[in-house]
Design an enzyme around this catalytic site. Structure first.
Site, PDB file in Angstrom:
ATOM      1  N   GLU A  25     -11.169   4.115   5.697  1.00 27.86           N
ATOM      2  CA  GLU A  25     -10.202   5.135   6.159  1.00 27.86           C
ATOM      3  C   GLU A  25     -11.036   6.259   6.774  1.00 27.86           C
ATOM      4  OE1 GLU A  25      -8.092   7.322   3.078  1.00 27.86           O
ATOM      5  OE2 GLU A  25      -6.411   7.795   4.400  1.00 27.86           O
TER       6      GLU A  25
ATOM      7  N   HIS B 169       0.853  -1.189   0.000  1.00 27.38           N
ATOM      8  CA  HIS B 169       0.000   0.000   0.000  1.00 27.38           C
ATOM      9  C   HIS B 169       0.889   1.239   0.000  1.00 27.38           C
ATOM     10  CE1 HIS B 169      -3.493   2.445   2.019  1.00 27.38           C
ATOM     11  NE2 HIS B 169      -2.972   3.052   0.970  1.00 27.38           N
TER      12      HIS B 169
ATOM     13  N   ASP C 112       1.909   4.353   2.601  1.00 27.08           N
ATOM     14  CA  ASP C 112       0.894   5.165   1.913  1.00 27.08           C
ATOM     15  C   ASP C 112       1.556   6.191   0.986  1.00 27.08           C
ATOM     16  OD1 ASP C 112      -1.757   5.584   1.318  1.00 27.08           O
ATOM     17  OD2 ASP C 112      -2.215   6.774   3.105  1.00 27.08           O
TER      18      ASP C 112
ATOM     19  N   HIS D 279       1.619   4.761  -2.758  1.00 23.77           N
ATOM     20  CA  HIS D 279       1.210   5.456  -3.982  1.00 23.77           C
ATOM     21  C   HIS D 279       2.427   6.059  -4.673  1.00 23.77           C
ATOM     22  CE1 HIS D 279      -3.143   5.604  -2.737  1.00 23.77           C
ATOM     23  NE2 HIS D 279      -2.564   5.444  -1.553  1.00 23.77           N
TER      24      HIS D 279
HETATM   25  N1  ADE Z   1      -4.213   8.680  -2.429  1.00 20.62           N
HETATM   26  C1  ADE Z   1      -3.014   8.911  -1.901  1.00 20.62           C
HETATM   27  N2  ADE Z   1      -3.047   8.810  -0.550  1.00 20.62           N
HETATM   28  C2  ADE Z   1      -4.321   8.497  -0.227  1.00 20.62           C
HETATM   29  C3  ADE Z   1      -5.021   8.246   0.982  1.00 20.62           C
HETATM   30  N3  ADE Z   1      -4.408   8.281   2.179  1.00 20.62           N
HETATM   31  N4  ADE Z   1      -6.337   7.981   0.922  1.00 20.62           N
HETATM   32  C4  ADE Z   1      -6.964   7.940  -0.260  1.00 20.62           C
HETATM   33  N5  ADE Z   1      -6.373   8.150  -1.427  1.00 20.62           N
HETATM   34  C5  ADE Z   1      -5.062   8.422  -1.423  1.00 20.62           C
HETATM   35 ZN    ZN Z   2      -3.432   4.918   0.199  1.00 26.33          ZN
END
Ligand code: ADE
Ligand code: ZN
Length: 366
Positions: A229, A24, A307, A26
């Site tokens: 989330e 996880h 993340d 990005h």
């Molecule tokens: N894109 C990048 N970081 C994110 C996050 N924490 N929640 C949702 N989309 C994302």
């Molecule tokens: Zn994320």
């Protein structure tokens, strides 16, 4: 994020030495300050704020949106409402990438940074909607990124698979088009379909993306869904029932629903937890009050991830160390975390098997 570890030999160096996966993270959240300085200069664009405070999430330098209070989180100026401003900041960053060479370079550097944390394999999330200059040329963007990942792997760096992500606000037809495209063309290095973005901007998106994720499942692609989330357990249920999710990104609010916890545990659906992200974006005040320990105690498989490591100023070894300290994990339990990260990944079976065998040989005594 400090505490007292149950095992003093669980150190950042030891964690770095473990062959492991991250599932996880990005690509949009992996631009270091130096990358942004170079890209902004090449694009002739000013930075939105002073370099020293560019990643200060409380300000977002003009990307901030008014804080919306959700009840659970700390209102620290970044807050849950801060996710929207944060995502706009990611748009600005990705908008600086204009050429094939720049995209490939970013991919290569990403793999190098993963290697610096001892990550052997990564499923990276790429959401083409953030990359403004590539609108209508998404295939070219993915090809450029894959070329950078190829070069990195040839150089002995971390192997990377791409999860193409839908933005939560996209329409059902857009989502299905993306899924059909990747199912048909099988772009190089694409291993799965994802959804990310602000859950509060489009809270119940399960039904909307059901067609896209059914196409992905039928094509044998991996499925991973951001949910739980800023939205509650209902959206996690939707990800399981409507989107055939094999992994949930975040999913921490599943802790509010014991039946859901049992379903996740029984089905072996892992949660890609990102503790520092949750704390920085205001969902929980600190690690002691983060639900990760309760999720683990309920028998749910968790992986621990970064993340958006660059703007959140974190590393994978820092995340793992903080969790190990907070939950009193010893070497054996941290190796288990590494095994779970590998098993949860969409890596080829032979990669998963090789990493599993390496992890089983890790000495547990210092
Ligand atoms: N894109 C990048 N970081 C994110 C996050 N924490 N929640 C949702 N989309 C994302
Ligand atoms: Zn994320």
């Amino acid at each position: 994020m400090t505490g007292s570890t149950g095992d003093a030999t669980v150190t950042a160096d030891w964690i770095r030495s473990l062959p492991k996966a991250e599932v996880h993270v990005h690509l949009e959240g992996s631009f270091e300050l130096i990358d942004l300085l170079e890209l902004a200069k090449a694009a002739g664009e000013p930075l939105p704020g002073p370099a020293a405070t560019l990643f200060d999430l409380g300000t977002h330098h003009g990307f901030a949106v008014p804080e919306v209070t959700t009840g659970g989180g700390r209102d620290n100026g970044a807050g849950v409402g801060g996710l929207t401003g944060f995502l706009r900041f990611l748009d600005w960053q990705c908008g600086l990438v204009r050429t094939r060479e720049q995209a490939a370079r970013h991919a290569y550097r990403f793999a190098a940074r993963q290697s610096a944390s001892g990550v052997a394999y990564t499923d990276v999330i790429v959401n083409p909607t953030h990359w403004r200059a590539w609108r209508g040329r998404e295939a070219a963007l993915l090809a450029a990124l894959a070329a950078g990942f190829d070069e990195a792997e040839q150089d002995g760096l971390c192997a990377v698979g791409i999860c193409v992500s839908l933005l939560r606000q996209q329409s059902s037809a857009e989502g299905a088009d993306v899924a059909r495209w990747i199912a048909r063309d099988r772009p190089h290095r694409v291993v799965g379909l994802s959804v990310d973005g602000d859950e509060r901007a489009a809270p119940r998106s399960g039904a909307r993306f059901a067609e896209a994720f059914t196409i992905a499942r039928d094509a044998g692609l991996g499925r991973t869904v951001h949910t739980g989330e800023s939205s509650g357990p209902d959206s996690v249920w939707e990800a399981l029932d409507l989107l055939h999710a094999q992994r949930i990104d975040h999913g921490i609010r599943a802790v509010e629903d014991p039946v859901l916890l049992r379903r996740l545990a029984d089905d072996g659906v892992s949660l890609g937890v990102c503790p520092h992200s949750n704390i920085t974006l205001g969902l929980y005040p600190d690690l002691a009050r983060h639900p990760i320990g309760r999720l683990v105690a309920a028998g749910v498989t968790v992986t621990v991830n970064t993340d958006d490591p660059a703007p959140l100023r974190t590393t994978l070894e820092a995340e793992w160390l903080a969790v190990a300290e907070s939950l009193g994990w010893d070497r054996e339990r941290v190796v288990r975390l590494a095994l779970d990260s590998v098993a949860a990944s969409f890596a080829p079976a032979e990669t998963r098997e090789r990493l599993r065998a390496q992890l089983e040989r890790v000495p547990l005594a210092a």
